[in-house]
Design an enzyme around this catalytic site. Structure first.
Site, PDB file in Angstrom:
ATOM      1  N   HIS A  76      81.673 101.094  33.623  1.00 16.05           N
ATOM      2  CA  HIS A  76      81.010 100.788  32.346  1.00 16.05           C
ATOM      3  C   HIS A  76      79.726 101.596  32.155  1.00 16.05           C
ATOM      4  CE1 HIS A  76      78.573  97.060  34.031  1.00 16.05           C
ATOM      5  NE2 HIS A  76      77.912  98.176  34.239  1.00 16.05           N
TER       6      HIS A  76
ATOM      7  N   ASN B  17      82.866  99.476  37.719  1.00 19.02           N
ATOM      8  CA  ASN B  17      84.112  99.536  36.928  1.00 19.02           C
ATOM      9  C   ASN B  17      84.073 100.654  35.889  1.00 19.02           C
ATOM     10  OD1 ASN B  17      82.332  98.573  35.055  1.00 19.02           O
ATOM     11  ND2 ASN B  17      83.430  96.676  34.597  1.00 19.02           N
TER      12      ASN B  17
HETATM   13  C1  F6R Z   1      72.101  97.993  32.486  1.00 19.31           C
HETATM   14  C2  F6R Z   1      73.239  98.889  32.289  1.00 19.31           C
HETATM   15  C3  F6R Z   1      74.363  98.912  33.261  1.00 19.31           C
HETATM   16  C4  F6R Z   1      73.929  99.519  34.605  1.00 19.31           C
HETATM   17  C5  F6R Z   1      75.117  99.584  35.583  1.00 19.31           C
HETATM   18  C6  F6R Z   1      74.684 100.083  36.935  1.00 19.31           C
HETATM   19  O1  F6R Z   1      71.181  98.110  31.398  1.00 19.31           O
HETATM   20  O2  F6R Z   1      73.267  99.585  31.334  1.00 19.31           O
HETATM   21  O3  F6R Z   1      75.408  99.674  32.706  1.00 19.31           O
HETATM   22  O4  F6R Z   1      73.417 100.796  34.386  1.00 19.31           O
HETATM   23  O5  F6R Z   1      75.687  98.319  35.710  1.00 19.31           O
HETATM   24  O6  F6R Z   1      73.796  99.166  37.511  1.00 19.31           O
HETATM   25  P1  F6R Z   1      73.001  99.517  38.858  1.00 19.31           P
HETATM   26  O7  F6R Z   1      72.093 100.632  38.518  1.00 19.31           O
HETATM   27  O8  F6R Z   1      72.247  98.251  39.174  1.00 19.31           O
HETATM   28  O9  F6R Z   1      74.021  99.887  39.871  1.00 19.31           O
END
Ligand code: F6R
Length: 240
Positions: free
Chosen positions: A138, A136
């Site tokens: 973030h 999304n």
């Molecule tokens: C976790 C964090 C999240 C992840 C994001 C992507 O500490 O900061 O913003 O970086 O959700 O997650 P992955 O890498 O599992 O796709």
């Protein structure tokens, strides 16, 4: 914001780790803001390999947590601290005394966030951030909408984020609240590296690269960062 496309997840891990290692060579007590999630795991493993090979000295390196589930404590294996401990702190022999973490079990979330920020200021600010992007858009748990000056705060996770965390919470209730370093803190880092890997992230990466800074796409605020790079593998960035 610079974009570097590399062949595959292995190359991504080596590229990111090399950049962190360069920073640590320049400034041995650098403060690293470290995401958890799947994406940076290869980079952390590569840092551990460099340390074992004797080419990276982590004896003064400092680490700050990027985000944490509400009401978890450091000993909870589900906590993001627990994940960071297994993936980064333990392999790099970083003593907990050199880690800035969220007191996510502190009943007063505002107090926990202000004390996290105060520790970062007292530590001289963040030298390098390793970030991943959610489907999304973030960054950390700066869910859409998040403005560029969003402070470190308690947030309600969006249903998409709760859903994407399901795999890590088998059998237990998935938290729907978290504490996160604010966009303001992320944008104040001296250098930011956003790692993006795999075909599932191609759509959101394309949007982030094309978008002007937009609260509904928090990662797009990185266009305002003075020294930000996106390192993506070919699967996440199939177009030139
Ligand atoms: C976790 C964090 C999240 C992840 C994001 C992507 O500490 O900061 O913003 O970086 O959700 O997650 P992955 O890498 O599992 O796709």
């Amino acid at each position: 914001m610079e974009l570097l496309v590399v062949d595959d997840p292995g190359a991504l891990a080596r590229e990111a780790a090399a950049r962190i290692a360069d920073m640590v060579a320049e400034r041995p007590d650098a403060l690293l803001l470290a995401a958890t999630g799947e994406t940076p795991m290869g980079s952390y493993a590569e840092l551990a390999r460099l340390r074992r090979a004797g080419t990276l000295d982590t004896s003064s390196l400092r680490v700050a947590q990027l985000d944490e589930y509400r009401d978890t404590d450091a000993s909870d294996p589900h906590s993001l601290y627990g994940w960071m401990d297994r993936a980064l702190l333990e392999p790099l022999a970083i003593d907990p005394a050199r880690v800035i973490r969220f007191a996510a079990d502190e009943p007063d979330a505002e107090l926990a966030c202000r004390s996290y920020d105060a520790e970062i200021v007292a530590a001289g600010g963040i030298d390098i951030a390793i970030l991943g992007v959610g489907l999304n858009g973030h960054l950390g748990f700066n869910e859409p909408p998040s403005s560029a000056d969003a402070p470190t705060r308690e947030v309600a996770l969006t249903p998409e984020s709760v859903e994407s965390n399901r795999a890590y919470w088998a059998g237990s209730t998935i938290p729907d609240r978290a504490l996160t370093a604010g966009m303001k803190t992320i944008l104040a880092t001296r250098r930011a590296i956003l790692l993006v890997s795999g075909p599932r992230k191609a759509g959101i990466l394309d949007r982030v690269l094309r978008s002007a800074p937009d609260p509904w796409l928090p990662a797009s605020h990185l266009h305002r960062h003075p020294d930000a790079i996106v390192i993506a593998d070919r699967a996440a960035r199939p177009v030139a």
